[in-house]
Motif scaffolding. Sequence first.
Motif, PDB file in Angstrom:
ATOM      1  N   ILE A  24       4.917 -25.238  -3.577  1.00 28.91           N
ATOM      2  CA  ILE A  24       5.339 -23.865  -3.837  1.00 28.91           C
ATOM      3  C   ILE A  24       5.414 -23.078  -2.536  1.00 28.91           C
ATOM      4  N   VAL A  25       6.514 -22.353  -2.350  1.00 30.27           N
ATOM      5  CA  VAL A  25       6.614 -21.400  -1.246  1.00 30.27           C
ATOM      6  C   VAL A  25       6.968 -20.034  -1.826  1.00 30.27           C
ATOM      7  N   LEU A  26       6.597 -18.996  -1.090  1.00 29.93           N
ATOM      8  CA  LEU A  26       6.830 -17.621  -1.524  1.00 29.93           C
ATOM      9  C   LEU A  26       7.892 -16.974  -0.653  1.00 29.93           C
ATOM     10  N   GLU A  27       8.662 -16.088  -1.271  1.00 34.39           N
ATOM     11  CA  GLU A  27       9.774 -15.465  -0.554  1.00 34.39           C
ATOM     12  C   GLU A  27      10.070 -14.100  -1.158  1.00 34.39           C
ATOM     13  N   THR A  28      10.621 -13.228  -0.342  1.00 29.76           N
ATOM     14  CA  THR A  28      11.050 -11.936  -0.881  1.00 29.76           C
ATOM     15  C   THR A  28      12.511 -11.956  -1.306  1.00 29.76           C
ATOM     16  N   ASP A  29      13.354 -12.733  -0.604  1.00 30.98           N
ATOM     17  CA  ASP A  29      14.810 -12.662  -0.774  1.00 30.98           C
ATOM     18  C   ASP A  29      15.290 -11.241  -0.519  1.00 30.98           C
ATOM     19  N   CYS A  30      14.558 -10.527   0.337  1.00 35.53           N
ATOM     20  CA  CYS A  30      14.925  -9.139   0.614  1.00 35.53           C
ATOM     21  C   CYS A  30      16.299  -9.072   1.271  1.00 35.53           C
ATOM     22  N   PRO A  31      17.035  -8.006   0.975  1.00 35.47           N
ATOM     23  CA  PRO A  31      16.613  -6.737   0.357  1.00 35.47           C
ATOM     24  C   PRO A  31      16.625  -6.740  -1.171  1.00 35.47           C
ATOM     25  N   TYR A  32      16.747  -7.936  -1.770  1.00 33.58           N
ATOM     26  CA  TYR A  32      16.833  -8.043  -3.230  1.00 33.58           C
ATOM     27  C   TYR A  32      15.460  -8.402  -3.822  1.00 33.58           C
ATOM     28  N   MET A  33      15.389  -8.438  -5.145  1.00 33.40           N
ATOM     29  CA  MET A  33      14.275  -9.019  -5.899  1.00 33.40           C
ATOM     30  C   MET A  33      12.915  -8.374  -5.619  1.00 33.40           C
ATOM     31  N   SER A  34      12.862  -7.076  -5.511  1.00 34.96           N
ATOM     32  CA  SER A  34      11.577  -6.419  -5.272  1.00 34.96           C
ATOM     33  C   SER A  34      10.606  -6.712  -6.412  1.00 34.96           C
ATOM     34  N   PRO A  35       9.348  -7.001  -6.075  1.00 38.08           N
ATOM     35  CA  PRO A  35       8.348  -7.271  -7.110  1.00 38.08           C
ATOM     36  C   PRO A  35       7.878  -5.976  -7.771  1.00 38.08           C
ATOM     37  N   GLU A  36       7.231  -6.131  -8.914  1.00 38.91           N
ATOM     38  CA  GLU A  36       6.524  -4.992  -9.493  1.00 38.91           C
ATOM     39  C   GLU A  36       5.354  -4.627  -8.580  1.00 38.91           C
ATOM     40  N   PRO A  37       5.043  -3.357  -8.370  1.00 37.91           N
ATOM     41  CA  PRO A  37       5.608  -2.164  -9.004  1.00 37.91           C
ATOM     42  C   PRO A  37       6.732  -1.513  -8.195  1.00 37.91           C
ATOM     43  N   PHE A  38       7.430  -2.295  -7.375  1.00 35.49           N
ATOM     44  CA  PHE A  38       8.476  -1.760  -6.505  1.00 35.49           C
ATOM     45  C   PHE A  38       9.875  -2.063  -7.022  1.00 35.49           C
ATOM     46  N   ARG A  39       9.978  -2.580  -8.219  1.00 31.41           N
ATOM     47  CA  ARG A  39      11.260  -3.004  -8.774  1.00 31.41           C
ATOM     48  C   ARG A  39      12.253  -1.845  -8.750  1.00 31.41           C
ATOM     49  N   GLY A  40      13.473  -2.143  -8.307  1.00 27.17           N
ATOM     50  CA  GLY A  40      14.508  -1.124  -8.215  1.00 27.17           C
ATOM     51  C   GLY A  40      14.647  -0.524  -6.838  1.00 27.17           C
ATOM     52  N   ARG A  41      13.689  -0.804  -5.939  1.00 35.88           N
ATOM     53  CA  ARG A  41      13.769  -0.312  -4.558  1.00 35.88           C
ATOM     54  C   ARG A  41      14.177  -1.450  -3.627  1.00 35.88           C
ATOM     55  N   ARG A  42      14.559  -1.092  -2.424  1.00 36.84           N
ATOM     56  CA  ARG A  42      14.875  -2.117  -1.432  1.00 36.84           C
ATOM     57  C   ARG A  42      13.637  -2.953  -1.150  1.00 36.84           C
ATOM     58  N   ASN A  43      13.796  -4.243  -1.177  1.00 37.20           N
ATOM     59  CA  ASN A  43      12.681  -5.146  -0.910  1.00 37.20           C
ATOM     60  C   ASN A  43      12.548  -5.386   0.595  1.00 37.20           C
ATOM     61  N   ASP A  44      11.347  -5.784   1.029  1.00 34.36           N
ATOM     62  CA  ASP A  44      11.124  -6.161   2.419  1.00 34.36           C
ATOM     63  C   ASP A  44       9.912  -7.081   2.468  1.00 34.36           C
ATOM     64  N   PRO A  45       9.706  -7.820   3.571  1.00 34.02           N
ATOM     65  CA  PRO A  45       8.616  -8.795   3.632  1.00 34.02           C
ATOM     66  C   PRO A  45       7.223  -8.199   3.442  1.00 34.02           C
ATOM     67  N   GLY A  46       7.056  -6.920   3.698  1.00 36.31           N
ATOM     68  CA  GLY A  46       5.753  -6.295   3.502  1.00 36.31           C
ATOM     69  C   GLY A  46       5.288  -6.299   2.060  1.00 36.31           C
ATOM     70  N   LYS A  47       6.187  -6.635   1.127  1.00 35.13           N
ATOM     71  CA  LYS A  47       5.834  -6.692  -0.294  1.00 35.13           C
ATOM     72  C   LYS A  47       5.509  -8.115  -0.756  1.00 35.13           C
ATOM     73  N   LEU A  48       5.513  -9.075   0.145  1.00 38.16           N
ATOM     74  CA  LEU A  48       5.284 -10.464  -0.246  1.00 38.16           C
ATOM     75  C   LEU A  48       3.882 -10.683  -0.826  1.00 38.16           C
ATOM     76  N   TYR A  49       2.945  -9.851  -0.443  1.00 37.88           N
ATOM     77  CA  TYR A  49       1.572 -10.008  -0.946  1.00 37.88           C
ATOM     78  C   TYR A  49       1.518  -9.980  -2.465  1.00 37.88           C
ATOM     79  N   ARG A  50       2.469  -9.275  -3.101  1.00 34.60           N
ATOM     80  CA  ARG A  50       2.463  -9.204  -4.561  1.00 34.60           C
ATOM     81  C   ARG A  50       2.746 -10.579  -5.174  1.00 34.60           C
TER      82      ARG A  50
END
Length: 254
Positions: free
Chosen positions: A197-223
């Motif tokens: 298993i590897v983790l990814e943001t696919d930013c600027p898409y696919m923001s995780p909860e609770p950021f869904r709907g906003r621009r994604n970035d690697p700083g959100k990978l912790y979720r």
Amino acid sequence: MLFDTHAHLDDRSFDGDREALLASLPDSGIGLLMNPGCSLESSRRADALSRRYGWIYAAVGSHPDAAHEVCDDVLEEYRKLCKLNSKIRAIGEIGLDYHYEDIPREIQKKAFLDQLALARELGLPVIVHEREAHEDGMDAIRQFPEVTGVFHCFSGSAEMARQLTAMGWYIGFTGVLTFKNARRAIEAAKAIPLERIVLETDCPYMSPEPFRGRRNDPGKLYRMAETLAQLRGISPEEASRITFENGKRLYRIG
């Protein structure tokens, strides 16, 4: 420490604050990052970005949406970029996407097979984008048993994930893993070895909860690490450590 194994920081949506964002990421726990190309133009940008930052790596390739551009000249440029920059560690993002079908399936298939052949020639892993094309995607990779890599933003079944990992592939999970209705992603994340298993943001898409709907970035990978930890009954620190090492193996980073 986290490894964002799929982030499009060359995307134009970051033009206004890219430098500030990049400067902040080490403090956000991002130790390594893979920036894949989606077209010849974005592959050139990914190449340039990897040359500027020691912790950023790149991949070159044409996404299914850019499959029409794949020809001998484009493949030759990808070949040259790989040979000139040792930080290009994969061919990608390549694959099949039948959701909109703006590009005819036969053109997508040829582009995918041509780029799998390039990966085999260069001895590189691939980053596969596959949406609503499970059977054709599996058929394509079976033609190149020497080539493995990652199915990023995985959308298949748990059984498909088990088949892929048994063949030596990695599975990439995005912020979708945090969505309440993400049954298939959750089942797949529970079904396969943690070492695949590897983790990814696919930013600027696919923001995780609770950021869904906003621009994604690697700083959100912790979720994603937190969610994976909950699913597998381990600590977030352990999830981060395991997936970090998995990403290094996938992209052959010493």
